[in-house]
Every structure is written in C-alpha cells, then in structure tokens.
Design a protein around this motif. Structure first.
Motif, PDB file in Angstrom:
ATOM      1  N   TYR A 123       0.824  -1.200   0.000  1.00 20.91           N
ATOM      2  CA  TYR A 123       0.000   0.000   0.000  1.00 20.91           C
ATOM      3  C   TYR A 123       0.866   1.261   0.000  1.00 20.91           C
ATOM      4  CZ  TYR A 123      -3.479   3.432   1.270  1.00 20.91           C
ATOM      5  OH  TYR A 123      -4.272   4.540   1.274  1.00 20.91           O
ATOM      6  N   PHE A 172     -10.328  -1.774   0.650  1.00 23.85           N
ATOM      7  CA  PHE A 172     -10.797  -1.383  -0.683  1.00 23.85           C
ATOM      8  C   PHE A 172     -11.573  -0.075  -0.646  1.00 23.85           C
ATOM      9  CE2 PHE A 172      -9.703  -5.770  -1.474  1.00 23.85           C
ATOM     10  CZ  PHE A 172      -8.970  -5.619  -2.639  1.00 23.85           C
ATOM     11  N   ILE A 226      -3.992  -5.245  -4.831  1.00 26.00           N
ATOM     12  CA  ILE A 226      -4.716  -3.979  -4.685  1.00 26.00           C
ATOM     13  C   ILE A 226      -4.412  -3.016  -5.816  1.00 26.00           C
ATOM     14  CG2 ILE A 226      -5.228  -4.061  -2.225  1.00 26.00           C
ATOM     15  CD1 ILE A 226      -2.788  -2.425  -1.692  1.00 26.00           C
ATOM     16  N   TYR A 227      -3.156  -2.974  -6.278  1.00 28.02           N
ATOM     17  CA  TYR A 227      -2.916  -2.020  -7.348  1.00 28.02           C
ATOM     18  C   TYR A 227      -3.568  -2.434  -8.670  1.00 28.02           C
ATOM     19  CZ  TYR A 227      -1.303   1.426 -10.473  1.00 28.02           C
ATOM     20  OH  TYR A 227      -1.320   2.423 -11.404  1.00 28.02           O
ATOM     21  N   TYR A 229     -13.675   4.908 -10.490  1.00 32.36           N
ATOM     22  CA  TYR A 229     -12.997   5.326  -9.270  1.00 32.36           C
ATOM     23  C   TYR A 229     -13.893   6.274  -8.477  1.00 32.36           C
ATOM     24  CZ  TYR A 229      -9.682   7.339  -6.060  1.00 32.36           C
ATOM     25  OH  TYR A 229      -9.068   7.752  -4.909  1.00 32.36           O
ATOM     26  N   LEU A 243      -8.955   2.420  -0.777  1.00 32.15           N
ATOM     27  CA  LEU A 243      -8.245   2.428  -2.047  1.00 32.15           C
ATOM     28  C   LEU A 243      -9.102   3.008  -3.167  1.00 32.15           C
ATOM     29  CD1 LEU A 243      -5.480   1.122  -2.970  1.00 32.15           C
ATOM     30  CD2 LEU A 243      -6.875  -0.738  -3.850  1.00 32.15           C
ATOM     31  N   LEU A 244     -10.398   2.694  -3.157  1.00 31.30           N
ATOM     32  CA  LEU A 244     -11.219   2.957  -4.331  1.00 31.30           C
ATOM     33  C   LEU A 244     -12.156   4.146  -4.197  1.00 31.30           C
ATOM     34  CD1 LEU A 244     -12.167  -0.734  -5.227  1.00 31.30           C
ATOM     35  CD2 LEU A 244     -10.322   0.649  -6.156  1.00 31.30           C
ATOM     36  N   LYS A 277     -10.052   2.212 -12.083  1.00 26.47           N
ATOM     37  CA  LYS A 277      -9.812   3.552 -12.580  1.00 26.47           C
ATOM     38  C   LYS A 277      -9.960   3.601 -14.107  1.00 26.47           C
ATOM     39  CE  LYS A 277      -7.547   7.435 -10.768  1.00 26.47           C
ATOM     40  NZ  LYS A 277      -6.621   7.968  -9.807  1.00 26.47           N
ATOM     41  N   TYR A 325       4.643   1.226  -8.954  1.00 32.97           N
ATOM     42  CA  TYR A 325       3.651   0.160  -9.116  1.00 32.97           C
ATOM     43  C   TYR A 325       4.286  -1.183  -9.443  1.00 32.97           C
ATOM     44  CZ  TYR A 325       0.806   4.297  -9.217  1.00 32.97           C
ATOM     45  OH  TYR A 325       0.245   5.486  -8.908  1.00 32.97           O
ATOM     46  N   TYR A 363      -7.178  -1.544  -8.384  1.00 32.99           N
ATOM     47  CA  TYR A 363      -7.309  -0.086  -8.423  1.00 32.99           C
ATOM     48  C   TYR A 363      -7.172   0.424  -9.857  1.00 32.99           C
ATOM     49  CZ  TYR A 363      -5.630   4.743  -7.806  1.00 32.99           C
ATOM     50  OH  TYR A 363      -5.436   6.093  -7.889  1.00 32.99           O
ATOM     51  N   TYR A 364      -6.174  -0.117 -10.565  1.00 33.62           N
ATOM     52  CA  TYR A 364      -5.899   0.299 -11.939  1.00 33.62           C
ATOM     53  C   TYR A 364      -7.086  -0.019 -12.845  1.00 33.62           C
ATOM     54  CZ  TYR A 364      -3.625   0.337 -16.518  1.00 33.62           C
ATOM     55  OH  TYR A 364      -3.317   0.572 -17.821  1.00 33.62           O
ATOM     56  N   THR A 385       0.839   4.339  -2.735  1.00 30.39           N
ATOM     57  CA  THR A 385       0.345   5.673  -2.442  1.00 30.39           C
ATOM     58  C   THR A 385       1.454   6.695  -2.209  1.00 30.39           C
ATOM     59  OG1 THR A 385       0.097   4.992  -0.164  1.00 30.39           O
ATOM     60  CG2 THR A 385      -1.876   4.946  -1.527  1.00 30.39           C
TER      61      THR A 385
END
Lengths: 291, 284
Positions: free
Chosen positions: A249, B220, B130-131, B143, B223-224, B138, A258, B134-135, A253
């Motif tokens: 995380y 989440f 998570i990334y 998002y 994150l989102l 988005k 990435y 998220y990607y 952030t």
C-alpha cells in the motif's frame, strides 16, 4: 442432458465468469506481468526483467517487512491456533458456561478490523489507556509505556490485537469434535484413560484435518492484516511493525512504484500458496482422519 | 457430568479443571472487557477520560453521542455501508447461486476449467492485487463510486459463496427438477421457484459471509473511494481519529454506534453466523 440447454448454461455461468475475470484473472495477470516492469502509472511500463525482485533482495525495509510478516504467521500457527484448539477441547467437555464462552470468543471476529484498531488505540494509549490503567492499579503507579510507539513494544502490541482472537478456531474445531462419534472416547474412558490422554491420543488426531484448515485460514488472514497496522502504528516506529501488506500500500500511495509494489504482491501471493502447501503436507490433509 | 463426579477426588484433576476455568475466564475478559470499557467511557466527559481510565462516569451524559452525530455525519456513512453491502450481497448471491447450480448440475465444455479457476481464487490473497484492481477500476471510470466497491465486494465473495452453494446443490436430489421439467417449467422458473428456496440454508450462509466481508472491509474502501459521499462506516473511522483528535468521549461514542448494529445482528443471528463460518471454512 438436452442440447437446448447450452444457452441457458451460458446465461447462468457468464455473470460469475465476468466478475471472476475482472476481480481475479485480469489483476493476477497484471500483477505478474507488471512485477517485471518499472511503472509509475503515468508512463507505459518498461520491462526490467527480474530487476524489481533483485531490488527487493537489497531493500532493508522489504526484508524487515518479510521477517515481520513471517513472524506473525508463525505466531498464528504456533500460538494462536494451539490456544484455540485447547479452548475447543476444554469446551468439548461442556464445563459450566461453555456456550457463553463459545459465543463470546467469536465476538472479535464479528467486529470490523478498523473498529478493533481504534479500540486498541485507546487500550494502548499511555495516559488514558485501559492497559496502563490496569497495570497502574496493580501497584506499578508510574508505569507509562507507549505501547504502539515505543520501538521495544510496538510489534508486541500489534500482535496483542489479534493473538487472543480464538473464536474462529474454537468454533470450527468444537463443531468437528461435537459431530464425531463418541464411541472412541467412551471405549478409552472404560479402559481408564484420563481426559488429557483422550484429548491428545484421540481427539487431536481425529480433528487433524480441521486443525490444518484453521492454520491455513489464520495464517493467511494474518498475512492480509492491514487495518490494525495502518490505523495504529503505520508500520512504525521505524520499521518495527511494517508488513508486506502495508508495504504494498505504501509503495502505491507514497512512492508510485507500481511495478515494485506488484513484485511485493507476488511475494505475498507465493507466501500464501507456500503456507497452504506446507500445512497440507504437515497435517497430511489429503488423508482421512480415521487412517 | 458423570465423568466429573468420578474424577473429582484427584488433586491433579482439580488443578487442571481450575486452570481450565482460569483460561476460560481470561478469554471472557479479553473478548468483552475492551468493548465494555469503550461503552462505559463513552458516557464520561473529556476530563474524566483523561484523568483515569478506570473510573466510572460521574453522570450519564449523552453529550458525546450528540457531538459525534453532529461532527461525524455517521448517518451518511451508515447508509452508504448498508447500500453497498446489501447490493453486493444480493447480486453476489444471485450470480453465484446460478453459476454454482450450473456447475453442480450440467455437463458442458470448460466446466472443469471454470471449476479449477474458481477454486484457485481461494488461494489468491486479494491484498496482493490492490494495485491491479485499483488500476482496472480507474480505467473503466468507476474510481470513487459505490459501484466500484460493489463490484470488488462481489468478486471477493466469489470463492466462499461458490463453494458453499455448489456443495449444497450437488446434494439436492435430481428427481425434483426432473418432475418440474415434465410439468413444463423452464430452467429459470425452476431455478428460482424450486431450487433456490430449497437451498435456503446455504444461501443464508453465503449471504452472511458476503455481507460481513463487505460491512467490515476497510482496505478497498480506502483504495477505491475518496469523497465523503461514498465513504463507508469502517473507512470513516480513519477520519474520526484525525478529526476528533483529543475529544475522546465522542470517538468512544462513534465506536459504540458502529459496534451496536454488529453486536445486535450477532446476538440475533448467532446460530446462523456460526454455521456459515463453519461451512465457509470446511468447504473452502
């Protein structure tokens, strides 16, 4: 079955497959592919081979996070689960109030982790916190440890937030114990076995599989733990309480790394799979309990 | 009972039983004392909280609760949480029961592959992804919407609910559907009118697992979403810790109000929740 059903089968199965693709399959592909790239989100990913992984090897923070994560996994497997199994064995003898203890022990599992995190912020607060209050009331009147923010106690404090959470293990093991035929135990009883002998020689071997399941569930859920660290110590002080889940995380952030974050994600993923394989082997989980 | 009477004589047994009760007492205290303490402290005023963690409130004041509501806008976040969790649970139940039914009942190409892929999702820790998630959210423009949370929560519910439902459907005897087909029912009517109601226990178990997962999720949501209008209850805690900083009673009150619905539901549905936790783990 009849031919006309194919379109119905598709209709039945498609929504689930779509969700699967979006939430599991595509992310897994993105995760593994981009873990081989340098990617800051703004530009296209640049292929760097195993660069991120060799970077991880030299990254002190990552090493610390890996050690912390594995230590917590070991605590779950060797402290938390055994305590839960012990409690299940005790409750299996139905002492007074066993139903109450079973219900109450599950309470922490029902409460959201974020709420637990905030409650523990209060409990471990050096001034108005419950823990220091109790210790002072016991006679150590100038006891003043800042549990979450003292380098020596932070990791201990983080683990105290979950190590006594036995509800799930108790529930699952007790359910299995209560559903087993009583004949083995009765026979042993007649032969003069004590309760402890019955526990160790009969009950534990009989619920071996379910104990293995508990180890897998608890260890992997500890690997995922996020709120209790993010809302309390944020990995500090220093790197004392950093874990892989938190590090991913933070790399997303704070550092916008990435590719690097996804390489850590891959490590976490493999760690999870490793736990499952090791535990299945150790508990011989593919064999029946009666062999 | 019989057993205890027989062994009462031995001092060793008495010692062991004593230790067992100490252990049970310890569990009782660690599981309830924090909640009770937060509850009692929420009625104190700030001075009393700072003075001593172990004192009783001098008088019962609801001031902290009123403050919490005024500053925290709890009702908004509460409604958000309910909306997101309910919609995700309903959709997830619908699509996973259909998929589980198809996999349990019909033969078709790629069935084995689908089963293996769905099983593998049990092994994937979503936190590692998570990334990527998220990607994806988005890039499809979702998002900071409730829809994003709903989609991800439905996905997270997949492994457990699929397995609970599938193993239940497999055990429903085939004759029930065959007689329905002879009566001319189509597959949809048959599924929703006949099979779905029969599978109620499994559906309830899956529903509880999914709902608890959505209701308690923090990562989440963090994150989102970003705006206040999409903030859920667990995420709101992050902001309360910052905003209330040293107004402890109001923070206590906020925590109590988030806890109460959870504990109420637990007390009311205890047996069902216990059953679903067991079902979820054993099948998983």
């Amino acid at each position: 079955m009849k031919k006309t059903k194919l379109q119905y089968v598709l209709l039945f199965i498609c929504p689930a497959v779509l969700i699967y693709v979006f939430v599991f399959l595509l992310p897994t592909i993105i995760l593994s592919v981009t873990s081989l790239t340098k990617w800051n989100g703004a530009n296209m990913p640049v292929f760097v081979g195993l660069g991120n992984y060799s970077g991880l090897l030299q990254d002190g923070t990552f090493r610390r996070a890996l050690i912390n994560t594995i230590s917590m996994g070991l605590l779950a497997a060797f402290v938390n689960v055994p305590m839960g199994v012990a409690l299940a064995l005790i409750l299996n003898r139905k002492p007074g109030g066993w139903k109450l203890i079973r219900s109450v022990s599950l309470l922490p599992d029902i409460i959201a982790s974020s709420v637990k995190a905030v409650i523990f912020i209060f409990i471990f607060n050096p001034g108005m916190g419950l823990l220091n209050g109790i210790i002072r009331a016991l006679g150590f009147s100038d006891f003043n440890v800042n549990w979450f923010f003292d380098e020596r106690t932070a990791f201990l404090a983080i683990n105290l937030t979950w190590i006594f959470q036995l509800g799930f293990v108790v529930l699952v093991c007790l359910g299995e114990l209560l559903s087993m035929p009583a004949s083995f135990r009765e026979a042993a009883k007649i032969d003069g076995a004590t309760d402890l002998q019955i526990d160790f020689l009969i009950n534990i071997p009989l619920i071996r599989n379910i104990i293995g399941t508990c180890v897998i569930v608890m260890v992997t859920s500890i690997f995922k733990m996020f709120e209790q660290i993010y809302l309390t110590t944020v990995g500090g002080p220093g790197e004392a309480t950093t874990t892989l889940a938190l590090l991913i995380y933070q790399n997303i952030t704070n550092n916008f790394q990435y590719g690097y974050a996804n390489a850590i994600g891959m490590v976490l993923l493999f760690l999870g799979i490793l736990v499952i394989l090791v535990v299945q082997k150790a508990f011989r989980m593919n064999k029946s309990s009666y062999e | 009972m019989l057993r205890q009477k027989k062994q009462v004589g031995s001092p060793l047994t008495i010692g062991r039983v004593f230790l067992e009760y100490v252990f049970m007492g310890f569990v009782l205290i660690t599981c309830t004392l924090p909640i009770i303490w937060v509850f009692i402290s929420s009625f104190k005023n700030n001075m009393e909280v700072l003075e001593s963690p172990l004192s009783w409130p001098s008088h019962i004041s609801l001031e902290s609760y009123i403050d919490a509501f005024k500053i925290a806008k709890l009702q908004v976040f509460f409604v958000n949480s309910v909306i997101v969790a309910l919609i995700a649970t309903i959709i997830a139940l619908l699509i996973y029961s259909m998929a589980a039914y198809a996999v349990a009942r019909f033969k078709f190409r790629f069935k084995g592959l689908i089963f293996i892929l769905f099983s593998a999702s049990l092994l994937i820790p979503v936190n590692s992804m998570i990334y990527p998630i998220y990607y994806l959210i988005k890039s499809v423009g979702l998002y900071d919407t409730k829809a994003a949370l709903v989609i991800v929560y439905i996905g997270i519910g997949l492994p457990i609910s699929f397995f609970i439902l599938r193993s239940y459907f497999i055990n429903i005897p085939n004759e029930i559907e065959e007689s329905a087909y002879i009566d001319g029912a189509n597959i949809f009517r048959m599924f929703f009118k006949i099979i779905f109601p029969i599978a109620k226990p499994a559906v309830a178990s899956a529903a509880i697992m999914i709902f608890l997962g959505c209701w308690n999720d923090f990562l989440f949501a963090l994150l989102l979403t970003s705006s206040e209008k999409n903030r859920t209850l667990p995420l709101s805690l992050k902001y309360f810790v910052i905003n209330f900083s040293y107004d402890y009673p109001s923070l206590f009150a906020t925590v109590v109000m988030i806890l109460i619905p959870c504990i109420l539901v637990y007390v009311l549905l205890q047996e069902q929740i216990m059953e679903s936790l067991v079902a979820g783990s054993v099948k998983g």
